[in-house]
Design a protein around this motif. Structure first.
Motif, mmCIF file in Angstrom:
data_model
loop_
_atom_site.group_PDB
_atom_site.id
_atom_site.type_symbol
_atom_site.label_atom_id
_atom_site.label_comp_id
_atom_site.label_asym_id
_atom_site.label_seq_id
_atom_site.Cartn_x
_atom_site.Cartn_y
_atom_site.Cartn_z
ATOM 1 N N ALA A 283 0.823 -1.207 0.000
ATOM 2 C CA ALA A 283 0.000 0.000 0.000
ATOM 3 C C ALA A 283 0.856 1.255 0.000
ATOM 4 N N SER A 284 0.420 2.231 -0.767
ATOM 5 C CA SER A 284 1.070 3.543 -0.782
ATOM 6 C C SER A 284 0.591 4.350 0.416
ATOM 7 N N LEU A 285 1.229 5.474 0.657
ATOM 8 C CA LEU A 285 0.800 6.349 1.747
ATOM 9 C C LEU A 285 -0.618 6.848 1.483
ATOM 10 N N ASN A 286 -0.927 7.172 0.237
ATOM 11 C CA ASN A 286 -2.285 7.613 -0.097
ATOM 12 C C ASN A 286 -3.303 6.522 0.183
ATOM 13 N N GLU A 287 -2.950 5.271 -0.111
ATOM 14 C CA GLU A 287 -3.875 4.174 0.149
ATOM 15 C C GLU A 287 -4.085 3.976 1.644
ATOM 16 N N LEU A 288 -3.019 4.058 2.445
ATOM 17 C CA LEU A 288 -3.169 3.927 3.892
ATOM 18 C C LEU A 288 -4.086 5.018 4.444
ATOM 19 N N GLU A 289 -3.907 6.225 3.953
ATOM 20 C CA GLU A 289 -4.763 7.323 4.400
ATOM 21 C C GLU A 289 -6.207 7.090 3.963
ATOM 22 N N ARG A 290 -6.373 6.536 2.782
ATOM 23 C CA ARG A 290 -7.722 6.248 2.285
ATOM 24 C C ARG A 290 -8.408 5.196 3.146
ATOM 25 N N TYR A 291 -7.668 4.159 3.544
ATOM 26 C CA TYR A 291 -8.266 3.144 4.422
ATOM 27 C C TYR A 291 -8.787 3.797 5.704
ATOM 28 N N ALA A 292 -7.963 4.675 6.280
ATOM 29 C CA ALA A 292 -8.360 5.341 7.530
ATOM 30 C C ALA A 292 -9.582 6.217 7.303
ATOM 31 N N THR A 293 -9.635 6.891 6.161
ATOM 32 C CA THR A 293 -10.780 7.747 5.843
ATOM 33 C C THR A 293 -12.042 6.917 5.640
ATOM 34 N N LEU A 294 -11.927 5.796 4.929
ATOM 35 C CA LEU A 294 -13.082 4.937 4.689
ATOM 36 C C LEU A 294 -13.621 4.346 5.985
ATOM 37 N N LEU A 295 -12.732 4.069 6.923
ATOM 38 C CA LEU A 295 -13.182 3.551 8.219
ATOM 39 C C LEU A 295 -14.005 4.597 8.961
ATOM 40 N N GLY A 296 -13.608 5.855 8.842
ATOM 41 C CA GLY A 296 -14.391 6.953 9.403
ATOM 42 C C GLY A 296 -14.700 6.810 10.879
ATOM 43 N N GLY A 297 -13.745 6.303 11.654
ATOM 44 C CA GLY A 297 -13.961 6.142 13.086
ATOM 45 C C GLY A 297 -14.565 4.803 13.472
ATOM 46 N N ARG A 298 -14.941 3.980 12.488
ATOM 47 C CA ARG A 298 -15.493 2.652 12.772
ATOM 48 C C ARG A 298 -14.363 1.675 13.106
ATOM 49 N N ARG A 299 -14.715 0.568 13.748
ATOM 50 C CA ARG A 299 -13.735 -0.456 14.090
ATOM 51 C C ARG A 299 -14.020 -1.741 13.326
ATOM 52 N N VAL A 300 -12.949 -2.491 13.062
ATOM 53 C CA VAL A 300 -13.073 -3.803 12.451
ATOM 54 C C VAL A 300 -13.778 -4.734 13.433
ATOM 55 N N ASP A 301 -14.704 -5.537 12.915
ATOM 56 C CA ASP A 301 -15.393 -6.514 13.749
ATOM 57 C C ASP A 301 -14.367 -7.410 14.453
ATOM 58 N N SER A 302 -14.598 -7.691 15.720
ATOM 59 C CA SER A 302 -13.623 -8.441 16.532
ATOM 60 C C SER A 302 -13.380 -9.854 16.018
ATOM 61 N N ARG A 303 -14.299 -10.378 15.215
ATOM 62 C CA ARG A 303 -14.133 -11.737 14.677
ATOM 63 C C ARG A 303 -13.259 -11.763 13.423
ATOM 64 N N ILE A 304 -12.947 -10.598 12.875
ATOM 65 C CA ILE A 304 -12.266 -10.502 11.586
ATOM 66 C C ILE A 304 -10.816 -10.065 11.781
ATOM 67 N N GLU A 305 -9.916 -10.775 11.140
ATOM 68 C CA GLU A 305 -8.516 -10.344 11.079
ATOM 69 C C GLU A 305 -8.353 -9.468 9.845
ATOM 70 N N CYS A 306 -7.917 -8.232 10.038
ATOM 71 C CA CYS A 306 -7.733 -7.296 8.924
ATOM 72 C C CYS A 306 -6.263 -6.905 8.847
ATOM 73 N N LEU A 307 -5.626 -7.309 7.760
ATOM 74 C CA LEU A 307 -4.185 -7.154 7.611
ATOM 75 C C LEU A 307 -3.884 -6.268 6.406
ATOM 76 N N VAL A 308 -3.035 -5.278 6.602
ATOM 77 C CA VAL A 308 -2.609 -4.386 5.524
ATOM 78 C C VAL A 308 -1.101 -4.497 5.364
ATOM 79 N N SER A 309 -0.654 -4.796 4.149
ATOM 80 C CA SER A 309 0.780 -4.901 3.856
ATOM 81 C C SER A 309 1.270 -3.599 3.246
ATOM 82 N N THR A 310 2.452 -3.166 3.670
ATOM 83 C CA THR A 310 3.053 -1.952 3.116
ATOM 84 C C THR A 310 4.565 -2.040 3.265
ATOM 85 N N GLY A 311 5.264 -1.075 2.725
ATOM 86 C CA GLY A 311 6.714 -1.027 2.862
ATOM 87 C C GLY A 311 7.124 -0.348 4.153
ATOM 88 N N ARG A 312 8.290 -0.707 4.660
ATOM 89 C CA ARG A 312 8.728 -0.137 5.931
ATOM 90 C C ARG A 312 8.932 1.379 5.843
#
Length: 399
Positions: A283-312
């Motif tokens: 993921a690019s920096l823009n994509e990481l920011e987009r994920y945070a924006t799309l979440l809009g303060g919501r949380r991932v359901d506790s039953r779901i593992e949500c993994l994002v890969s990016t460069g260090r």
């Protein structure tokens, strides 16, 4: 140098040319041959002669707790990554070196890159020139600073010999959607094979993230090392320039074909969900920011593992901007240095994994045995929050 010269003989090159940079894929552990080869280089005192970045390895060096492979294999993968650092390569450990400052070659610049999506992006989006340099030719080129003057290093080989035109039944809504890019890339790979094709009919000025998705998918379903998108990539401001003024066959891409390609990426069509994997390629920096924006303060359901890969390097920038904190607070894990479709990272053993990446969907079933649900980025985020699969078939013309 013997490897480079032999490659020149195979490709019919009459001379070698200098390169300015390299991206090496050989740091990903595939067995003891990987270590044997680099050990010979290290023992011989070899060093890279041009700036060299490293592709993903088999382990996340910054978050070792995320590695769930056999301890012996993890140790060998870590050793291989360390050995390539010893050769003087920059420890980027990313499949998207084009997202890093100082690692974006310019138009016409000659380089030697490994990693399929990066090769396609380099040629197509940056307009730099590389052939497909796999293990171990990539590190041989980085050490010698030379490559054969053949293939996509030469102007004539960069001409589009096939035109893929979006048919009239593809709506403006779908043409302007992020969801189209990976699916269109999948078709591009199937149609073009190892040739160069031009895509006509997309709105001009496509983002780098969309072009990245096309590149990754096309290099997975085919052997695409270069493509053009008319009005978006540097060597295709017009269709005539993409084809160098030479007539090329034109094939339509219909809505039905796009829908079928999208559906083929899903191997489990139920509503249940175990995990979400985003960030393939990293993921690019823009994509990481987009994920945070799309979440809009919501949380991932506790039953779901949500993994994002990016460069260090991208993660460090996201940390500095507070984006990484927002994602973690929402329940997302951040992975670097590797990818969840090539290494045992995902905790959840049972249940389908949803992704917005055609590359992840293409390789994960064979590599890690995952059942896959393919969706757009928005659909993945909404599904992660809801704890079940949510998809909108409307733009695809589905009932």
């Amino acid at each position: 140098m013997r490897l480079v010269v032999r490659a020149a003989e195979v490709t019919g090159a009459e001379r070698l040319i200098d390169i300015t940079a390299a991206h090496v894929d050989s740091c990903l552990y595939h067995g003891e041959a990987s270590l044997d080869f680099v050990a010979r280089l290290v023992d011989g005192g070899a060093e890279v002669s041009v700036p060299t970045t490293l592709n993903v390895g088999a382990v996340d060096l910054l978050h070792p707790e995320l590695n769930r492979g056999e301890p012996a294999t993890v140790a060998r993968g870590r050793l291989l990554m360390d050995q390539y650092r010893t050769l003087g390569a920059r420890p980027t450990f990313t499949c998207a070196p084009y997202q890093l400052a100082g690692s974006r070659p310019g138009l016409g610049e000659q380089v030697a890159w490994g990693e399929s999506n990066a090769i396609a992006f380099c040629n197509s989006v940056l307009g730099a020139r590389t052939n497909r340099y796999g293990d171990f030719l990539d590190i041989a080129a980085a050490i010698t600073g030379r490559v054969p003057d053949a293939g996509l290093h030469r102007t004539d080989a960069r001409r589009a010999t096939l035109v893929l035109r979006l048919a009239d039944d593809v709506s403006a809504e779908l043409r302007g959607s992020d969801a189209l890019a990976p699916v269109l890339g999948l078709i591009l790979g199937r149609r073009a094979g190892n040739g160069v094709a031009a895509i006509d009919g997309l709105p001009a000025g496509q983002s780098e993230d969309r072009l990245k998705a096309i590149a990754a998918a096309a290099a997975s379903s085919g052997s695409v090392a270069m493509f053009h998108v008319v009005g978006s990539t540097p060597e295709a401001p017009t269709l005539e320039e993409a084809t160098h003024g030479i007539e090329a066959p034109v094939e339509d891409v219909t809505l039905a074909e796009l829908r079928a390609a999208r559906d083929a990426l899903t191997s489990d069509d139920g509503a249940s969900l175990a995990a979400i994997s985003l960030g393939t390629p990293h993921a690019s920096l823009n994509e990481l920011e987009r994920y945070a924006t799309l979440l809009g303060g919501r949380r991932v359901d506790s039953r779901i593992e949500c993994l994002v890969s990016t460069g260090r390097d991208i993660l460090a920038a996201a940390e500095a901007r507070g984006i990484a904190r927002r994602l973690r607070e929402a329940g997302i894990e951040l992975l670097v240095d590797t990818c969840s479709y090539i290494a045992p990272i995902l905790r959840t053993a049972a249940g389908p994994v949803m992704t917005d990446s055609a590359k992840w969907a293409y390789y994960a079933p064979g590599n890690i045995g995952a059942e896959v649900v393919f969706g757009s980025t928005e659909e993945c985020i909404d599904s992660a929050v809801a704890g079940r699969v949510i998809r909108d078939d409307g733009p695809w013309g589905a009932a």
